[in-house]
Design a protein around this motif. Sequence first.
Motif, short mmCIF file in Angstrom:
data_model
loop_
_atom_site.label_atom_id
_atom_site.label_comp_id
_atom_site.label_asym_id
_atom_site.label_seq_id
_atom_site.Cartn_x
_atom_site.Cartn_y
_atom_site.Cartn_z
N GLU A 34 13.30 29.94 29.85
CA GLU A 34 14.36 29.07 30.35
C GLU A 34 15.13 29.72 31.49
O GLU A 34 15.50 29.06 32.46
N HIS A 35 15.38 31.03 31.38
CA HIS A 35 16.08 31.72 32.46
C HIS A 35 15.22 31.74 33.71
O HIS A 35 15.71 31.51 34.83
N LEU A 36 13.92 31.99 33.54
CA LEU A 36 13.01 32.01 34.69
C LEU A 36 12.88 30.62 35.29
O LEU A 36 12.83 30.48 36.52
N ARG A 37 12.83 29.60 34.45
CA ARG A 37 12.72 28.23 34.96
C ARG A 37 13.91 27.90 35.87
O ARG A 37 13.75 27.30 36.94
N ASP A 38 15.10 28.31 35.45
CA ASP A 38 16.29 28.08 36.26
C ASP A 38 16.21 28.83 37.59
O ASP A 38 16.60 28.31 38.64
N LYS A 39 15.70 30.07 37.54
CA LYS A 39 15.59 30.87 38.76
C LYS A 39 14.59 30.27 39.74
O LYS A 39 14.79 30.29 40.96
N LEU A 40 13.49 29.76 39.20
CA LEU A 40 12.42 29.24 40.06
C LEU A 40 12.66 27.82 40.54
O LEU A 40 11.99 27.36 41.47
N ALA A 41 13.60 27.14 39.90
CA ALA A 41 13.81 25.72 40.20
C ALA A 41 14.05 25.45 41.67
O ALA A 41 13.57 24.45 42.23
N ALA A 42 14.79 26.32 42.32
CA ALA A 42 15.14 26.09 43.72
C ALA A 42 14.21 26.84 44.69
O ALA A 42 14.43 26.84 45.89
N GLN A 43 13.18 27.46 44.15
CA GLN A 43 12.27 28.25 44.99
C GLN A 43 10.96 27.51 45.20
O GLN A 43 10.37 27.00 44.26
N ALA A 55 5.63 32.68 28.89
CA ALA A 55 5.92 32.33 27.50
C ALA A 55 4.95 33.02 26.54
O ALA A 55 5.35 33.56 25.50
N GLU A 56 3.67 33.01 26.90
CA GLU A 56 2.66 33.62 26.04
C GLU A 56 2.83 35.14 25.97
O GLU A 56 2.75 35.74 24.89
N LEU A 57 3.08 35.76 27.11
CA LEU A 57 3.23 37.21 27.15
C LEU A 57 4.50 37.67 26.43
O LEU A 57 4.50 38.66 25.69
N ALA A 58 5.60 36.96 26.64
CA ALA A 58 6.87 37.33 26.01
C ALA A 58 6.78 37.16 24.49
O ALA A 58 7.39 37.93 23.74
N ALA A 59 6.04 36.17 24.05
CA ALA A 59 5.90 35.94 22.61
C ALA A 59 5.13 37.08 21.94
O ALA A 59 5.39 37.42 20.78
N LYS A 60 4.22 37.71 22.68
CA LYS A 60 3.44 38.83 22.12
C LYS A 60 4.29 40.09 22.04
O LYS A 60 4.02 40.96 21.21
N ASP A 61 5.28 40.21 22.95
CA ASP A 61 6.14 41.40 22.99
C ASP A 61 5.29 42.68 22.98
O ASP A 61 5.53 43.61 22.21
N SER A 62 4.28 42.69 23.86
CA SER A 62 3.34 43.81 23.90
C SER A 62 3.76 44.84 24.95
O SER A 62 4.24 44.49 26.03
N PRO A 63 3.55 46.12 24.68
CA PRO A 63 3.85 47.15 25.68
C PRO A 63 2.91 47.08 26.88
O PRO A 63 3.14 47.72 27.90
N ASP A 64 1.83 46.30 26.74
CA ASP A 64 0.85 46.17 27.82
C ASP A 64 1.19 45.04 28.80
O ASP A 64 0.43 44.79 29.73
N MET A 65 2.30 44.35 28.56
CA MET A 65 2.65 43.26 29.47
C MET A 65 2.97 43.83 30.86
O MET A 65 3.32 45.01 30.99
N GLN A 123 19.71 37.90 19.90
CA GLN A 123 20.06 38.81 18.80
C GLN A 123 20.56 38.05 17.58
O GLN A 123 20.31 38.44 16.44
N LYS A 124 21.24 36.93 17.82
CA LYS A 124 21.75 36.12 16.71
C LYS A 124 20.67 35.23 16.11
O LYS A 124 20.88 34.64 15.05
N GLY A 125 19.55 35.14 16.78
CA GLY A 125 18.47 34.29 16.27
C GLY A 125 18.61 32.85 16.68
O GLY A 125 17.91 31.98 16.15
N ASP A 126 19.51 32.57 17.63
CA ASP A 126 19.69 31.19 18.07
C ASP A 126 18.54 30.71 18.95
O ASP A 126 18.31 29.50 19.09
N VAL A 127 17.85 31.64 19.55
CA VAL A 127 16.73 31.31 20.43
C VAL A 127 15.74 32.47 20.39
O VAL A 127 16.13 33.63 20.18
N THR A 128 14.46 32.16 20.53
CA THR A 128 13.47 33.24 20.55
C THR A 128 13.50 33.94 21.89
O THR A 128 13.94 33.39 22.90
N LEU A 129 13.01 35.17 21.92
CA LEU A 129 12.96 35.92 23.17
C LEU A 129 12.10 35.19 24.20
O LEU A 129 12.46 35.09 25.37
N SER A 130 10.98 34.68 23.74
CA SER A 130 10.07 33.96 24.65
C SER A 130 10.76 32.77 25.29
O SER A 130 10.71 32.57 26.52
#
Length: 220
Positions: free
Chosen positions: A109-118, A69-79, A97-104
Amino acid sequence: MAVPRPQTRQFEAFMTNLSYARRMVEAGRMLTPFNSPTIDIDDFYRAAWVQAVAAIDHWLHEEVLRRVAELAAKDSPDMPYQLRVYELPLHTVEAVQKGDVTLSDAVVEHLRDKLAAQSLQHPGKISEVLKLVTDRKVWYLSAGWINKTFFQGRTSLNEKTLRSRYLEITQRRNKIAHDADLIDGDLKQRRPIDEASVNDAIDWIERIALAIAHVLDEEG
């Protein structure tokens, strides 16, 4: 000398969960003298072992999500590279793109879903997930930090032996959780377990979590 702990909600939760495991061990020790025919003291130790592994598994999940979350919010090329190339579903990209949700938030949320069963109970799987938040060699650096911090350089602990120790602990957890800790091929006799071995496993889990947190905090 006390080792400084990360001052995050995630690590505090980890320490709280680990303290549950330590209290189970203490309960087993206190009940041992009574030699009750209806209570198997070893089950307290087995429960403590499972709880300790659950504590670090849960912490690793939450720590990765926090840092992503912290890294995605920075949107840095060094991530880290793996986070820069992280793929999102098209509908999520459209929502960003529509602004309904931030990139971070979308990435987390997508990662949380992926990791939930791991489960993060294998060193290789941990390395893979941690690549989202660091490009550093976490197990290699963690082994060096543990050797220096806890053993003053007196051990031969290295990446291979640290990975093996963690795997031994999690594999025993799986024997307890999935096979009732029964000896292979036996339907009655369980593997021996005692206070000392459980305390050692819990101590190693704490050291490993502290080491990983330290390595991640040194990023950059």
